[in-house]
Each structure stands twice: as structure tokens, then as C-alpha cells.
Design a protein around this motif. Structure first.
Motif, PDB file in Angstrom:
ATOM      1  N   VAL A 171       0.677  -1.308  -0.028  1.00  0.00           N
ATOM      2  CA  VAL A 171      -0.123   0.064   0.140  1.00  0.00           C
ATOM      3  C   VAL A 171       0.867   1.396  -0.016  1.00  0.00           C
ATOM      4  CG1 VAL A 171      -1.548   1.445   1.358  1.00  0.00           C
ATOM      5  CG2 VAL A 171      -2.281  -1.107   0.864  1.00  0.00           C
ATOM      6  N   PRO A 172       1.936   1.495   0.761  1.00  0.00           N
ATOM      7  CA  PRO A 172       2.926   2.635   0.671  1.00  0.00           C
ATOM      8  C   PRO A 172       3.259   3.120  -0.833  1.00  0.00           C
ATOM      9  CG  PRO A 172       3.255   1.275   2.546  1.00  0.00           C
ATOM     10  CD  PRO A 172       2.359   0.522   1.959  1.00  0.00           C
ATOM     11  N   HIS A 173       3.729   1.889  -1.558  1.00  0.00           N
ATOM     12  CA  HIS A 173       3.950   2.072  -2.785  1.00  0.00           C
ATOM     13  C   HIS A 173       2.934   2.324  -3.830  1.00  0.00           C
ATOM     14  CE1 HIS A 173       7.870   0.577  -1.736  1.00  0.00           C
ATOM     15  NE2 HIS A 173       7.264  -0.242  -1.089  1.00  0.00           N
ATOM     16  N   LEU A 174       1.579   1.676  -3.524  1.00  0.00           N
ATOM     17  CA  LEU A 174       0.612   2.097  -4.359  1.00  0.00           C
ATOM     18  C   LEU A 174      -0.114   3.590  -4.087  1.00  0.00           C
ATOM     19  CD1 LEU A 174      -1.541  -1.205  -3.667  1.00  0.00           C
ATOM     20  CD2 LEU A 174      -0.270  -0.616  -5.799  1.00  0.00           C
ATOM     21  N   ARG A 175       0.226   4.135  -3.089  1.00  0.00           N
ATOM     22  CA  ARG A 175      -0.310   5.531  -2.880  1.00  0.00           C
ATOM     23  C   ARG A 175       0.774   6.337  -3.785  1.00  0.00           C
ATOM     24  NH1 ARG A 175      -3.118   6.359   1.566  1.00  0.00           N
ATOM     25  NH2 ARG A 175      -3.143   4.714   3.224  1.00  0.00           N
ATOM     26  N   ALA A 176       1.773   6.040  -4.383  1.00  0.00           N
ATOM     27  CA  ALA A 176       2.524   7.014  -5.083  1.00  0.00           C
ATOM     28  C   ALA A 176       1.999   6.680  -6.489  1.00  0.00           C
ATOM     29  CB  ALA A 176       3.672   6.659  -5.069  1.00  0.00           C
ATOM     30  N   SER A 177       1.146   5.600  -6.892  1.00  0.00           N
ATOM     31  CA  SER A 177       0.721   5.277  -8.194  1.00  0.00           C
ATOM     32  C   SER A 177      -0.485   6.283  -8.798  1.00  0.00           C
ATOM     33  CB  SER A 177       0.384   3.830  -8.321  1.00  0.00           C
ATOM     34  OG  SER A 177      -0.281   3.836  -9.541  1.00  0.00           O
ATOM     35  N   THR A 178      -0.339   6.481  -9.933  1.00  0.00           N
ATOM     36  CA  THR A 178      -1.470   7.196 -10.585  1.00  0.00           C
ATOM     37  C   THR A 178      -2.742   6.329 -11.167  1.00  0.00           C
ATOM     38  OG1 THR A 178      -0.554   7.106 -12.715  1.00  0.00           O
ATOM     39  CG2 THR A 178       0.010   8.925 -11.586  1.00  0.00           C
ATOM     40  N   ASN A 179      -2.627   5.034 -10.944  1.00  0.00           N
ATOM     41  CA  ASN A 179      -3.559   4.048 -11.285  1.00  0.00           C
ATOM     42  C   ASN A 179      -3.505   2.854 -10.358  1.00  0.00           C
ATOM     43  OD1 ASN A 179      -5.631   2.926 -12.680  1.00  0.00           O
ATOM     44  ND2 ASN A 179      -4.327   1.915 -14.243  1.00  0.00           N
ATOM     45  N   PRO A 180      -3.711   3.041  -9.205  1.00  0.00           N
ATOM     46  CA  PRO A 180      -3.287   1.824  -8.128  1.00  0.00           C
ATOM     47  C   PRO A 180      -4.774   1.003  -8.006  1.00  0.00           C
ATOM     48  CG  PRO A 180      -3.978   3.889  -6.930  1.00  0.00           C
ATOM     49  CD  PRO A 180      -4.106   4.432  -8.257  1.00  0.00           C
ATOM     50  N   SER A 181      -4.294  -0.277  -8.043  1.00  0.00           N
ATOM     51  CA  SER A 181      -5.199  -1.166  -7.437  1.00  0.00           C
ATOM     52  C   SER A 181      -4.852  -2.453  -6.923  1.00  0.00           C
ATOM     53  CB  SER A 181      -6.325  -1.426  -8.647  1.00  0.00           C
ATOM     54  OG  SER A 181      -5.460  -2.028  -9.785  1.00  0.00           O
ATOM     55  N   ILE A 182      -5.722  -3.082  -6.148  1.00  0.00           N
ATOM     56  CA  ILE A 182      -5.673  -4.527  -5.460  1.00  0.00           C
ATOM     57  C   ILE A 182      -6.609  -5.369  -5.903  1.00  0.00           C
ATOM     58  CG2 ILE A 182      -5.397  -5.614  -3.305  1.00  0.00           C
ATOM     59  CD1 ILE A 182      -4.231  -2.993  -1.969  1.00  0.00           C
ATOM     60  N   ILE A 183      -6.218  -6.575  -6.238  1.00  0.00           N
ATOM     61  CA  ILE A 183      -7.075  -7.453  -6.562  1.00  0.00           C
ATOM     62  C   ILE A 183      -6.885  -8.809  -5.840  1.00  0.00           C
ATOM     63  CG2 ILE A 183      -8.083  -9.223  -8.292  1.00  0.00           C
ATOM     64  CD1 ILE A 183      -8.677  -6.393  -9.194  1.00  0.00           C
ATOM     65  N   ASN A 184      -7.903  -9.076  -4.914  1.00  0.00           N
ATOM     66  CA  ASN A 184      -7.763 -10.344  -4.205  1.00  0.00           C
ATOM     67  C   ASN A 184      -8.468 -11.352  -4.715  1.00  0.00           C
ATOM     68  OD1 ASN A 184      -6.343  -8.871  -2.132  1.00  0.00           O
ATOM     69  ND2 ASN A 184      -8.303  -8.064  -1.316  1.00  0.00           N
ATOM     70  N   LEU A 185      -7.895 -12.585  -4.843  1.00  0.00           N
ATOM     71  CA  LEU A 185      -8.583 -13.907  -5.167  1.00  0.00           C
ATOM     72  C   LEU A 185      -9.399 -14.281  -3.941  1.00  0.00           C
ATOM     73  CD1 LEU A 185      -8.514 -15.052  -8.256  1.00  0.00           C
ATOM     74  CD2 LEU A 185      -6.954 -13.082  -7.989  1.00  0.00           C
ATOM     75  N   SER A 186     -10.633 -14.377  -4.203  1.00  0.00           N
ATOM     76  CA  SER A 186     -11.650 -15.223  -3.135  1.00  0.00           C
ATOM     77  C   SER A 186     -12.009 -16.365  -3.932  1.00  0.00           C
ATOM     78  CB  SER A 186     -12.728 -14.247  -2.678  1.00  0.00           C
ATOM     79  OG  SER A 186     -13.545 -14.985  -1.852  1.00  0.00           O
ATOM     80  N   SER A 187     -13.217 -16.752  -3.949  1.00  0.00           N
ATOM     81  CA  SER A 187     -13.726 -17.868  -4.644  1.00  0.00           C
ATOM     82  C   SER A 187     -15.503 -17.967  -4.489  1.00  0.00           C
ATOM     83  CB  SER A 187     -13.241 -19.244  -3.798  1.00  0.00           C
ATOM     84  OG  SER A 187     -14.187 -20.129  -4.232  1.00  0.00           O
ATOM     85  N   ALA A 188     -15.852 -18.731  -5.191  1.00  0.00           N
ATOM     86  CA  ALA A 188     -17.465 -18.952  -5.174  1.00  0.00           C
ATOM     87  C   ALA A 188     -17.898 -19.458  -3.471  1.00  0.00           C
ATOM     88  CB  ALA A 188     -18.050 -19.800  -6.224  1.00  0.00           C
ATOM     89  N   ALA A 189     -16.583 -19.912  -2.969  1.00  0.00           N
ATOM     90  CA  ALA A 189     -17.052 -20.715  -1.477  1.00  0.00           C
ATOM     91  C   ALA A 189     -16.900 -19.666  -0.547  1.00  0.00           C
ATOM     92  CB  ALA A 189     -15.646 -21.513  -1.451  1.00  0.00           C
ATOM     93  N   GLY A 190     -16.493 -18.338  -1.175  1.00  0.00           N
ATOM     94  CA  GLY A 190     -16.706 -17.027  -0.099  1.00  0.00           C
ATOM     95  C   GLY A 190     -17.866 -16.601  -0.169  1.00  0.00           C
ATOM     96  N   GLN A 191     -19.109 -17.259  -1.011  1.00  0.00           N
ATOM     97  CA  GLN A 191     -20.556 -16.719  -0.678  1.00  0.00           C
ATOM     98  C   GLN A 191     -21.152 -17.903  -0.258  1.00  0.00           C
ATOM     99  OE1 GLN A 191     -20.616 -15.728  -5.086  1.00  0.00           O
ATOM    100  NE2 GLN A 191     -21.318 -13.607  -4.215  1.00  0.00           N
TER     101      GLN A 191
END
Length: 255
Positions: free
Chosen positions: A121-141
Motif C-alpha cells: 500500500v505505501p507504494h501504491l499510494r504513489a501510483s496514478t492508477n493503483p489497485s489491489i485484486i484479491n482472489l476469493s472464490s465462489a466458496a466465499g459466498q
């Protein structure tokens, strides 16, 4: 469609095989710069030229610190973190599951995402197009009989995702979760084989039962998951955050 992600600096965990490899190769094909890690040294050695990589177990915080440091140095910064690492965990009734197997599943499928995000996150704060993708699952529903550690971890990923989206929104960092269902590949086959063995059923019957809960009676491919992830990380996905996005053929419940 031009996603305008050429030069995007991307860290993907567990990128040597399966879903992770599909994500790595999809970003690379669009001109992004990619760094990845895995515990599979052989798989890492077969990655396409230009992909930075190192061995790392993302459940180990010391190794994660070195991973993020190496990735940022290689990429010259960071725009995207894809928390892909995960394991199937044990298959069995709750009274049959060894505590150490429960702990390992939670560590790899959930805690590893915290390990990576807190340092990225500290590095993403310096980005002009920052994002995080977390892999969950259908098992998360849905509840997932005989897979309680995995399901618990993947439910946790969604809560972690939504909390981070709120927390990081003022920095312009989008955070989303991808929820695969039945994904084509060796890992899915091993999961179904373990369930078939647990229930004393032929593999074909277990596979047929799994498809009975999916409106599109087919597997999702790693490429289809990667396509969704690339869109979310592109400028076209700037207004999408805090979402748990199913890429699973409309799974209604899990057997």
C-alpha cells in the motif's frame, strides 16, 4: 479494446502455474511489467522472458518483505497487487481436520493477502492508477461441505477486500475481489478427486454434481479470470471498488 495498461507495474503472487500464470501472461501480453513469486521453483523457471520472479511463501512475513522490496526495485514502483496465492486446504468433516491443516489454509488463503497488502500500500499510494485484486472464490459466498477451512478463508477475503476499499478510497486505490468457481486445471481436478474419495463416489459423478450448481455447465478458464482482472486494473475500471465479482458461471451453492 485498448485497456491502456502498457507499462503498468504489477506484482502477482503465486504466478508460476494455473490461475496465477494466466494472470501473469495476460498482463504481459498487454504490455504491462510483471513481477511474480511462487513456491514452485520449476514453474518459475519456465515463465516468459521479461517476467521478474523469485521464490517466496507469502504466508511467511520475512519472505514477503523481501518479495515486495525486490518487486518494487525490479518494476521501478508499483501500480497493482494481485493477491492470487492460495491452496485447496484439507477435504474432510470438521472433526477430521488437523488443526495444523486448518492453520495453513487460513495463512495462505487469507493472512498472506494482509502480509502483501500492508507492505504494498505505501507504494501504491504513489501510483496514478493503483489497485489491489484479491482472489476469493465462489466458496466465499456459500457454505462448502467438507471444505470448511477454505470456505472460511475465502469469506474472510471478501471482508478484507471491502474494508480495504473503504479505507483506501481517499488515496484512489481500488480494491476488488474476484470469485472464481469451477476453474479448468489440475488444481480443480485434485479438489474434485479428493471429494470423490471422501464420499466413495466415481469422479464423473462428483464432477456432474458440481456442474449441477452452475447455470453455465462448464469450467471457467484462467484466461477468462485474467480478462476481468485486467479490466479492473485499467483506467476503464477506475470507478469499480469494493466489489466481490463472481466469474463462475452463476454458481448458486456448493455441494
Amino acid at each position: 479494446m485498448d485497456l491502456a495498461i502498457e507499462g503498468l507495474r504489477v506484482l502477482v503472487t503465486a504466478g508460476a502455474n494455473g490461475i496465477g500464470r494466466g494472470i501473469v501472461e495476460a498482463f504481459l501480453a498487454e504490455g504491462a511489467r510483471v513481477f511474480t513469486c511462487d513456491v514452485d521453483e520449476v514453474g518459475l523457471s519456465t515463465l516468459p522472458a521479461g517476467v521478474g520472479h523469485r521464490m517466496a511463501d507469502v504466508a511467511d512475513r520475512v519472505q514477503v518483505a523481501s518479495l515486495v522490496e525486490d518487486a518494487v526495485a525490479y518494476l521501478g514502483g508499483l501500480d497493482v497487487l494481485v493477491n492470487n496465492a492460495g491452496i485447496a486446504g484439507p477435504t474432510g468433516r470438521v472433526e477430521e481436520i488437523a488443526p495444523e491443516d486448518w492453520d495453513r489454509c487460513i495463512e495462505v488463503c487469507l493472512t498472506s493477502q494482509f502480509n502483501c497488502a500492508r507492505l504494498a500500500v505505501p507504494h501504491l499510494r504513489a501510483s496514478t492508477n493503483p489497485s489491489i485484486i484479491n482472489l476469493s472464490s465462489a466458496a466465499g459466498q456459500f457454505g462448502f461441505a467438507l471444505r470448511s477451512p477454505y470456505s472460511a478463508a475465502k469469506w474472510g477475503v471478501i471482508g478484507f477486500t471491502k474494508s480495504l476499499a473503504i479505507e483506501l478510497g481517499d488515496a484512489g486505490i481500488r480494491v476488488n475481489a474476484i470469485l472464481p468457481g469451477l476453474v479448468a486445471g489440475d488444481r480443480q481436478r485434485r479438489v474434485l478427486e479428493a471429494k470423490a474419495q471422501q464420499r466413495g463416489m466415481p469422479f464423473a459423478e462428483v464432477e456432474k454434481a458440481a456442474f449441477s450448481y452452475v447455470s453455465i455447465k462448464d469450467y471457467v478458464t484462467p484466461q477468462q479470470l485474467a480478462d476481468q482482472i485486467l479490466f479492473l486494473c485499467s483506467p476503464r475500471g477506475r470507478t469499480i471498488s469494493g466489489q466481490a465479482i463472481a466469474v463462475d458461471g452463476d454458481t448458486r451453492m456448493l455441494a
